[in-house]
Motif scaffolding. Structure first.
Motif, PDB file in Angstrom:
ATOM      1  N   GLY A 103       0.661  -1.368   0.036  1.00 19.17           N
ATOM      2  CA  GLY A 103      -0.120  -0.218  -0.058  1.00 19.17           C
ATOM      3  C   GLY A 103       0.930   1.209  -0.118  1.00 19.17           C
ATOM      4  N   LYS A 104       2.215   1.218  -0.276  1.00 17.89           N
ATOM      5  CA  LYS A 104       2.774   2.342  -0.427  1.00 17.89           C
ATOM      6  C   LYS A 104       3.374   2.489  -1.702  1.00 17.89           C
ATOM      7  N   ILE A 105       3.852   3.819  -2.056  1.00 15.84           N
ATOM      8  CA  ILE A 105       4.306   4.270  -3.393  1.00 15.84           C
ATOM      9  C   ILE A 105       5.781   3.536  -3.451  1.00 15.84           C
ATOM     10  N   SER A 151       3.088   8.086   2.276  1.00 10.01           N
ATOM     11  CA  SER A 151       4.469   8.529   3.013  1.00 10.01           C
ATOM     12  C   SER A 151       5.787   8.198   2.205  1.00 10.01           C
ATOM     13  N   ASN A 152       5.654   7.644   1.203  1.00  8.18           N
ATOM     14  CA  ASN A 152       6.722   7.417   0.337  1.00  8.18           C
ATOM     15  C   ASN A 152       6.893   8.246  -0.777  1.00  8.18           C
ATOM     16  N   LEU A 153       6.004   9.379  -0.775  1.00  9.70           N
ATOM     17  CA  LEU A 153       5.971  10.230  -1.835  1.00  9.70           C
ATOM     18  C   LEU A 153       7.159  11.283  -1.868  1.00  9.70           C
ATOM     19  N   PRO A 154       8.253  11.042  -3.083  1.00  9.42           N
ATOM     20  CA  PRO A 154       9.228  12.037  -2.729  1.00  9.42           C
ATOM     21  C   PRO A 154       8.978  13.526  -3.014  1.00  9.42           C
ATOM     22  N   LYS A 155      10.070  14.074  -2.990  1.00 12.22           N
ATOM     23  CA  LYS A 155      10.048  15.588  -3.186  1.00 12.22           C
ATOM     24  C   LYS A 155       9.936  15.955  -4.390  1.00 12.22           C
ATOM     25  N   ARG A 164       6.234  17.770   0.805  1.00  3.78           N
ATOM     26  CA  ARG A 164       6.897  17.442  -0.551  1.00  3.78           C
ATOM     27  C   ARG A 164       6.363  17.703  -1.771  1.00  3.78           C
ATOM     28  N   THR A 165       5.111  18.229  -1.927  1.00  4.58           N
ATOM     29  CA  THR A 165       4.395  18.913  -2.957  1.00  4.58           C
ATOM     30  C   THR A 165       3.979  20.302  -2.970  1.00  4.58           C
TER      31      THR A 165
END
Length: 260
Positions: A32-34, A58-62, A86-87
């Protein structure tokens, strides 16, 4: 197909920094994570991860240049503070069909000053009393919530900034210029066709006039031949022939008949 393989496929031998739009819809996420997405996608402006079984972002990068994020039909229930961190330049966010139940879960979105459009269709939070009034109060930067503004005016089909319509406008202008040039070419062709038709008509009229002259000349020649034939006849025969043409009898023939 899992998310990493799909990501490799979507790159198509491009470098991450060259990608501005990325669609990973309907693939499988691990736990369930990026996965697979990194800050190397520094120029990414549009990211879609619809129905990938996400539980968390939570694993979304900058991604400083990201402006539109599609996360509908997942199982996200919170943790939205990551988006603010991060966005930071996000303008459009779609969280429709997720597990968001209360307005407090959406409070971290206050830190997204450029967020103009938010979609929460089919989330439990939309069933709350005074849902719309509360959301516009919580997020004053919002222009559209679930496709409508605070005055219940529907949002346009697309947003020029988010969808890159500026390029489309430029293309339309060029396209219109091209159409105008095509119209000019067509007008020139029409004029040429009209000129050709007029020339053909003039040629036909000239031929008809020539034919008329030829017919008259032939008739004159026939009359001359008849006259010449009559001149060759003896005087008596010529007179007799003239009388026959006029429907009269020769007096000599009448005398012969009386003698008989």
């Amino acid at each position: 197909m899992d998310m990493e393989k799909r990501l490799t496929l979507e790159l198509r031998n491009k470098k991450p920094a060259e990608v501005k739009e990325l669609v990973l819809d309907n693939c499988r996420s691990d736990d369930g994570k990026i996965v697979g997405l990194s800050s190397d996608f520094e120029n990414l402006e549009f990211l879609s991860m619809i129905n990938v079984n996400l539980l968390s972002v939570s694993n979304l990068p900058k991604l400083n240049k990201l402006r539109k994020l599609e996360l509908s039909d997942n199982r996200i229930s919170g943790g939205l503070e990551v988006l603010a961190e991060r966005t930071p330049n996000l303008t459009h966010l779609n969280l429709s069909g997720n597990k968001i139940k209360d307005i407090n879960t959406l409070e971290p979105l206050k830190k997204l000053p450029n967020l103009h459009s938010l979609d929460l269709f089919n989330c439990e939070v939309t069933m709350l009393i005074n849902y719309r009034e509360s959301m516009f109060a919580l997020l004053p930067q919002l222009t559209y919530l679930d496709g409508f503004d605070a005055d219940d005016q529907e949002a346009p089909d697309s947003d020029p900034e988010a969808d890159g319509d500026g390029l489309d406008d430029e293309y339309d202008e060029n396209g219109e210029e091209g159409e105008e040039e095509d119209d000019d070419d067509e007008d020139e062709l029409d004029e040429e066709v009209i000129d050709d038709e007029e020339e053909d008509e003039d040629d036909l009229e000239g031929e008809e006039e020539e034919d008329g002259v030829d017919d008259e000349e032939e008739e004159d020649e026939e009359d001359e031949d008849d006259d010449e034939g009559e001149e060759d006849l003896p005087q008596g025969e010529k007179r007799k022939r003239d009388l026959e043409d006029e429907g009269e009898e020769d007096p000599e023939d009448e005398e012969d008949e009386e003698d008989d």
